[in-house]
Scaffold this active site. Structure first.
Site, PDB file in Angstrom:
ATOM      1  N   GLU A 114      23.659  22.925  46.896  1.00 16.98           N
ATOM      2  CA  GLU A 114      22.766  22.960  48.047  1.00 16.98           C
ATOM      3  C   GLU A 114      23.545  23.287  49.324  1.00 16.98           C
ATOM      4  O   GLU A 114      23.221  24.216  50.043  1.00 16.98           O
ATOM      5  CB  GLU A 114      22.073  21.597  48.144  1.00 16.98           C
ATOM      6  CG  GLU A 114      21.103  21.439  49.290  1.00 16.98           C
ATOM      7  CD  GLU A 114      20.393  20.091  49.225  1.00 16.98           C
ATOM      8  OE1 GLU A 114      20.799  19.247  48.385  1.00 16.98           O
ATOM      9  OE2 GLU A 114      19.446  19.874  50.003  1.00 16.98           O
TER      10      GLU A 114
ATOM     11  N   SER B 268      26.700   7.226  40.427  1.00 15.11           N
ATOM     12  CA  SER B 268      28.053   7.763  40.497  1.00 15.11           C
ATOM     13  C   SER B 268      29.107   6.732  40.092  1.00 15.11           C
ATOM     14  O   SER B 268      30.289   7.025  40.127  1.00 15.11           O
ATOM     15  CB  SER B 268      28.331   8.288  41.906  1.00 15.11           C
ATOM     16  OG  SER B 268      27.971   7.308  42.852  1.00 15.11           O
TER      17      SER B 268
ATOM     18  N   GLU C 162      14.163  11.061  37.822  1.00 14.72           N
ATOM     19  CA  GLU C 162      15.488  11.495  38.244  1.00 14.72           C
ATOM     20  C   GLU C 162      16.568  10.467  37.910  1.00 14.72           C
ATOM     21  O   GLU C 162      16.435   9.287  38.221  1.00 14.72           O
ATOM     22  CB  GLU C 162      15.487  11.750  39.752  1.00 14.72           C
ATOM     23  CG  GLU C 162      16.819  12.289  40.256  1.00 14.72           C
ATOM     24  CD  GLU C 162      16.753  12.601  41.731  1.00 14.72           C
ATOM     25  OE1 GLU C 162      16.698  13.789  42.073  1.00 14.72           O
ATOM     26  OE2 GLU C 162      16.748  11.675  42.545  1.00 14.72           O
TER      27      GLU C 162
ATOM     28  N   HIS D  53       8.986  21.802  43.187  1.00 14.59           N
ATOM     29  CA  HIS D  53       9.996  20.792  43.555  1.00 14.59           C
ATOM     30  C   HIS D  53       9.604  20.066  44.836  1.00 14.59           C
ATOM     31  O   HIS D  53       9.678  20.621  45.936  1.00 14.59           O
ATOM     32  CB  HIS D  53      11.368  21.452  43.727  1.00 14.59           C
ATOM     33  CG  HIS D  53      12.468  20.486  44.042  1.00 14.59           C
ATOM     34  ND1 HIS D  53      13.342  19.998  43.078  1.00 14.59           N
ATOM     35  CD2 HIS D  53      12.843  19.893  45.194  1.00 14.59           C
ATOM     36  CE1 HIS D  53      14.179  19.147  43.631  1.00 14.59           C
ATOM     37  NE2 HIS D  53      13.913  19.074  44.929  1.00 14.59           N
TER      38      HIS D  53
HETATM   39  O1  MCF Z   1      16.402  18.128  47.837  1.00 19.34           O
HETATM   40  C1  MCF Z   1      16.612  17.281  48.924  1.00 19.34           C
HETATM   41  C2  MCF Z   1      18.044  17.379  49.364  1.00 19.34           C
HETATM   42  N1  MCF Z   1      18.998  17.164  48.299  1.00 19.34           N
HETATM   43  C3  MCF Z   1      19.060  16.016  47.560  1.00 19.34           C
HETATM   44  N2  MCF Z   1      18.194  15.060  47.417  1.00 19.34           N
HETATM   45  C4  MCF Z   1      16.961  14.913  47.908  1.00 19.34           C
HETATM   46  C5  MCF Z   1      16.222  15.866  48.612  1.00 19.34           C
HETATM   47  N3  MCF Z   1      15.084  15.317  49.011  1.00 19.34           N
HETATM   48  C6  MCF Z   1      15.066  14.062  48.576  1.00 19.34           C
HETATM   49  N4  MCF Z   1      16.191  13.810  47.891  1.00 19.34           N
HETATM   50  C7  MCF Z   1      16.458  12.500  47.287  1.00 19.34           C
HETATM   51  C8  MCF Z   1      17.071  12.524  45.929  1.00 19.34           C
HETATM   52  O2  MCF Z   1      16.099  12.613  44.933  1.00 19.34           O
HETATM   53  O3  MCF Z   1      17.380  11.848  48.116  1.00 19.34           O
HETATM   54  C9  MCF Z   1      18.183  10.972  47.385  1.00 19.34           C
HETATM   55  C10 MCF Z   1      17.825  11.220  45.914  1.00 19.34           C
HETATM   56  O4  MCF Z   1      17.029  10.188  45.425  1.00 19.34           O
HETATM   57  C11 MCF Z   1      19.566  11.400  47.748  1.00 19.34           C
HETATM   58  S1  MCF Z   1      20.837  10.388  47.218  1.00 19.34           S
HETATM   59  C12 MCF Z   1      20.624   8.924  48.174  1.00 19.34           C
HETATM   60 FE    FE Z   2      14.989  17.943  46.352  1.00 18.90          FE
END
Ligand code: MCF
Ligand code: FE
Length: 410
Positions: free
Chosen positions: A214, A150, A146, A66
């Protein structure tokens, strides 16, 4: 045929985890892994000999299940210490984060990862800006397109743009590059879209990836529509309440091979459900620490037989994409656990377990597996076999000496 000689081989094969003065015989796939000196002599005569040298250790190439390569630039501008503080800064700085990105930059990040021993990657792609780099990478790649969105009113448009990205990545499929689907999270994707993406993933028979529970804030929002997500969602997206509860979200994932990323704030019931679904958990301890999300309990996974995969997440929530760095952090953070046993499990998590979760035929040095192999030299002897995984994690150098992917030296 090639034969790699190593003083120590960590096979990740539970039947024979450690071989001393051993050899790996391989072309694209591994033919044989042996410590039978007569067999080694016979192979030496007919194969190309690569001698790892004194105190060499060989193990399967590492698998980072990941990460987000599109979030590699300008991370110094982000806020750490709390999840919403971080997320707000990502949204605010999105333009800067993306502007620093170009193919040469991502290629450089991939080269660094390779030098450090990462031979396969589960890459979460939010936009498709990383497709060229990843489709041409030396590593094996599972490219997770991905889905995020929303606004239920824009659902059709979001989904068709998502399908376009999936189609673009499908065109690049090869023996090293597979394209798959990710769902961002229970709080950011409307359930109608979640269901459609899951159905699509089931048809494709590829692994599915999603962020899940998370932060504490995410947990409270999904549970009761309160906490720090409430103000954020009202302001940013005019969203009054969560799309679904955590358990409802999980119930969508029956009969899919899913990697749930983080789960640092999952409770017993959600973990029971993930166990029953046969899910795996991507565990990103450094990211969780930087975003104020706490630490996943590995003990709770053990008795539910949930496999975990240590992974780095992106540079937007880490300072390194080197998996040995991440393993060292994990060793130090899970302070209650028996150190040598934890080290053994951590190495399995970035090899055999990660390969299984990503649907890859690598991660183990045994006959029939793809020849993805790394080796390096330790500076001293490790006579106690039980201490080997720990010493390997503690003392692995930042650059590997030999790296093979699919039997090819890279
Ligand atoms: O895993 C981490 C933290 N949790 C969620 N999203 C992300 C993380 N690192 C990058 N992201 C990206 C996710 O794919 O951040 C964006 C998404 O595109 C968050 S929503 C604006
Ligand atoms: Fe992530």
């Amino acid at each position: 045929m090639n034969i790699l000689l190593a003083d120590t081989i960590l096979t990740m094969d539970p039947a024979r985890p450690v071989l001393r003065e051993g050899a790996i015989v391989f072309d694209e796939n591994i033919e044989e892994v042996t410590d039978d000196q007569a067999a080694i002599e016979r192979w030496r005569e007919k194969a190309l000999v690569i001698d790892g040298g004194k105190r060499s250790v060989a193990l399967p190439g590492l698998i980072n299940a990941h990460t987000h390569l599109e979030f590699s630039g300008a991370a110094t501008e982000l806020n750490y210490g709390g999840f919403i503080a971080w997320l707000s800064s990502v949204i605010e700085k999105r333009e800067t984060l993306v502007r620093g990105l170009n193919k040469a930059f991502i290629d450089g990040v991939l080269e660094d990862m390779l030098r450090g021993g990462t031979t396969a990657i589960g890459a979460i792609s939010s936009y498709g800006f990383d497709l060229e780099s990843l489709a041409g990478a030396k590593q094996r790649v599972v490219y997770f397109n991905e889905l995020i969105g929303s606004n239920p009113a824009a659902a059709d448009q979001i989904f068709s743009a998502f399908l376009d990205r999936v189609a673009m990545s499908d065109e690049r499929r090869s023996d090293r590059f597979n394209s798959a689907i990710a769902i961002h999270s229970p709080y950011s994707v409307a359930p109608a879209l979640v269901r459609k993406a899951i159905a699509l993933s089931q048809n494709r028979k590829t692994p599915l990836s999603t962020h899940f529970l998370e932060s504490e804030g995410e947990r409270r929002w999904l549970e009761s529509g309160s906490g720090e997500f409430k103000g954020f969602f009202e302001k940013a997206f005019k969203l009054e309440e969560p799309f679904c509860s955590a358990k409802e979200f999980l119930s969508f994932f029956a009969d899919t091979k899913t990697i749930f990323t983080h789960c640092a704030n999952a409770g017993d019931e959600e973990l029971d459900m993930i166990g029953a679904l046969g899910g795996a958990i991507a565990h990103c301890p450094v990211s969780n620490r930087l975003l104020g999300c706490g630490l996943l309990s590995l003990e709770k996974l053990k008795n539910r037989e949930i496999p975990y995969l240590v992974a780095t997440d992106g540079l937007s929530s880490n300072y390194s994409l080197n998996l040995f760095d991440e393993l060292r952090s994990a060793l130090l953070m899970h302070e209650g656990l028996d150190l040598p046993l934890l080290a053994r499990d951590l190495l399995i998590s970035v090899t055999d377990a990660a390969a299984k979760a990503l649907g890859l035929n690598c991660g183990r040095l045994a006959s029939g597996y793809a020849a993805d192999i790394i080796s390096f030299k330790l500076s001293g002897d490790v006579s106690d076999e039980a201490a080997l995984p720990l010493q390997v994690i503690l003392r692995a150098p930042s650059a590997m000496e030999h790296i093979f992917i699919n039997g090819e030296r890279v």
